[in-house]
Scaffold this motif. Sequence first.
Motif, PDB file in Angstrom:
ATOM      1  N   HIS A 198       0.855  -1.195   0.000  1.00  0.00           N
ATOM      2  CA  HIS A 198       0.000   0.000   0.000  1.00  0.00           C
ATOM      3  C   HIS A 198       0.889   1.243   0.000  1.00  0.00           C
ATOM      4  N   TRP A 204      -4.946   5.567   7.015  1.00  0.00           N
ATOM      5  CA  TRP A 204      -5.412   4.951   5.766  1.00  0.00           C
ATOM      6  C   TRP A 204      -6.768   4.280   5.973  1.00  0.00           C
ATOM      7  N   SER A 256      -8.287   4.855   2.253  1.00  0.00           N
ATOM      8  CA  SER A 256      -7.159   5.210   1.386  1.00  0.00           C
ATOM      9  C   SER A 256      -6.995   4.215   0.243  1.00  0.00           C
ATOM     10  N   ILE A 287      -7.353   0.015   0.612  1.00  0.00           N
ATOM     11  CA  ILE A 287      -7.196  -0.328   2.024  1.00  0.00           C
ATOM     12  C   ILE A 287      -8.403  -1.122   2.530  1.00  0.00           C
TER      13      ILE A 287
END
Length: 572
Positions: free
Chosen positions: A211, A224, A229, A240
């Motif tokens: 990520h 996140w 995110s 995410i």
Amino acid sequence: MTTAATPGSAREVKRHKWWGWGLDDVTFRWDNKPAFAPFAYDKIGIDLPSLPPAVEPQLSDFEVPASILPGDVRARLVEVLGEDNVATDDEYRVVHSFGRSVRDLYRVRTGDFVRLVDAVVYPGTEEEVQRVLEIVLDADLVLIPYGGGSCISGSVTPDVDEKRPVVTLNLGRMRRVLSIDDTAGLAVVEAGVYGPDLEEQLNADGWTLGHFPDSFAYSTLGGWTATRSTGMQSDKYGDIADIVRGLHLVHPRGVLRIKGLPSQSTGPSLREIVVGSEGRLGVITQVTVQVHRLAPERQVIAYMFPDWEHGIRTMHAITRNTDIHTTFARLSDGDETAFSLSMLKEPTTLKSKVTATVQDKLFAYLASKGWDTERGMCIGYVCFEGSKEAVARQQGVVKKIVKANDGVSLGAGAGKIYDQKKFDTPYLRDFLLDYGVFGDVSETAAPWSRLNEVHAEVTAAVHRALDEIGRPGFVFCHMSHSYHSGACLYFTFAFPFTDDDRALAEYDTVKRTMQQAFIDHGATLSHHHAVGTEHQPWMEQDVTAVGVSILQDLFTTSDPGRNLNPGKIVTP
């Protein structure tokens, strides 16, 4: 398994400089990029060579309002966390009162400190988070969870009309990978870990989360999760929301613990309800994430296309081809491609000079074929990961797709430059603000069938808005984050402003125009930058009045005293 030690105090937690992005000693330079100054002059009328060097803002030039946190409440927080982990000094409060949106950065640079947080607390355990929340509820304070402070949607900024004391809870001391299940490919991680620290811990045992948002260096796993995110490599590793399998949420009624499982059928997904909640439901303290073994081979290849249409057809074909699974596929439109080329450094080594010469010859050849090499051609990047054989095979398939759409390969060299510089862009925004220029981004998602429409109509709408405020400026876009049904379009715009009362009003005109154009053409108000307060005005148009009322009911029932980051996403 290697894990990081929890920092002893708040002073050891990484944070932004108070007035901008990232580290104090990292800045954007234009003087080693021959094409940048001419580009800036052409697009926004800024003559950089004639301007004096920017002067770094000084916090001492502004009056910082005093904290209104009652002394007895501070004493209770100190009793739980220790003196070193309760900060009420000016710089810490200023840093934690603003995200990194253009609005926030303009306000902080102009000393617009009408409402700052009153204290910043740094718990080291989930139990300490629980005790802090108990104090907040008992004293009727406001609590704002804080990750890395990189958000650009107003998600960590206190309401200017809030009269109660505001406490920001920074999870930076909680940054360990607690365990890795090698068989399941699941890691249990404390929510305050920054991206680089998380990857370092995972990489030590041969794993990666995969990520990598633009804000990677200054954003956290908890942030996140709280903002839904998306990372640059989401084509392979997922958003995410796909990566998070379980979590802990400290809630006013206790701790919600969602197991790290591959899937569940237990009513509406509590995991999905928490992901994207921006602190309105509580504090995310721990996340169970799916992790992947590091790929033995990784390569980014750059391609050039005669125009946006040819490039989009290529990206659609790559996404739909079942013989390949790229890590990411990204396409810049003509204006963003021209901007990217203006960012190339002046060649100083023999190798870089040879590369520049080859590039010039290629562009001359493309121009002879009728390509618009000034602002029409579009650069794309495709990332391949896997075994050496798998990477080679997938590159071969993509090469045929590119050729079928009249594209040409620029090779791995250009791709490597992109991969090395992908996290540097936020520093450019600080540089532009130094010289009186707003530079901002806004992103959306739309079906493949409407991507060209959204791209064209949003671009035209922003140009109309610039004409309305009477400012020169530019807007450009790239496509990224591909899905079966569509993709993300990520727009960047910039224009000079006059440092007076009109500045933010002019910014709002352009920003509102872009957001409304998203909605008007069937796209979403945000793909991965969350809602906060910046995108809140379009929530009803995006999710309907019924959707807004459901969210209002959820937040009101969960937090009747409006103590948890009130005013974000939706208001009562």
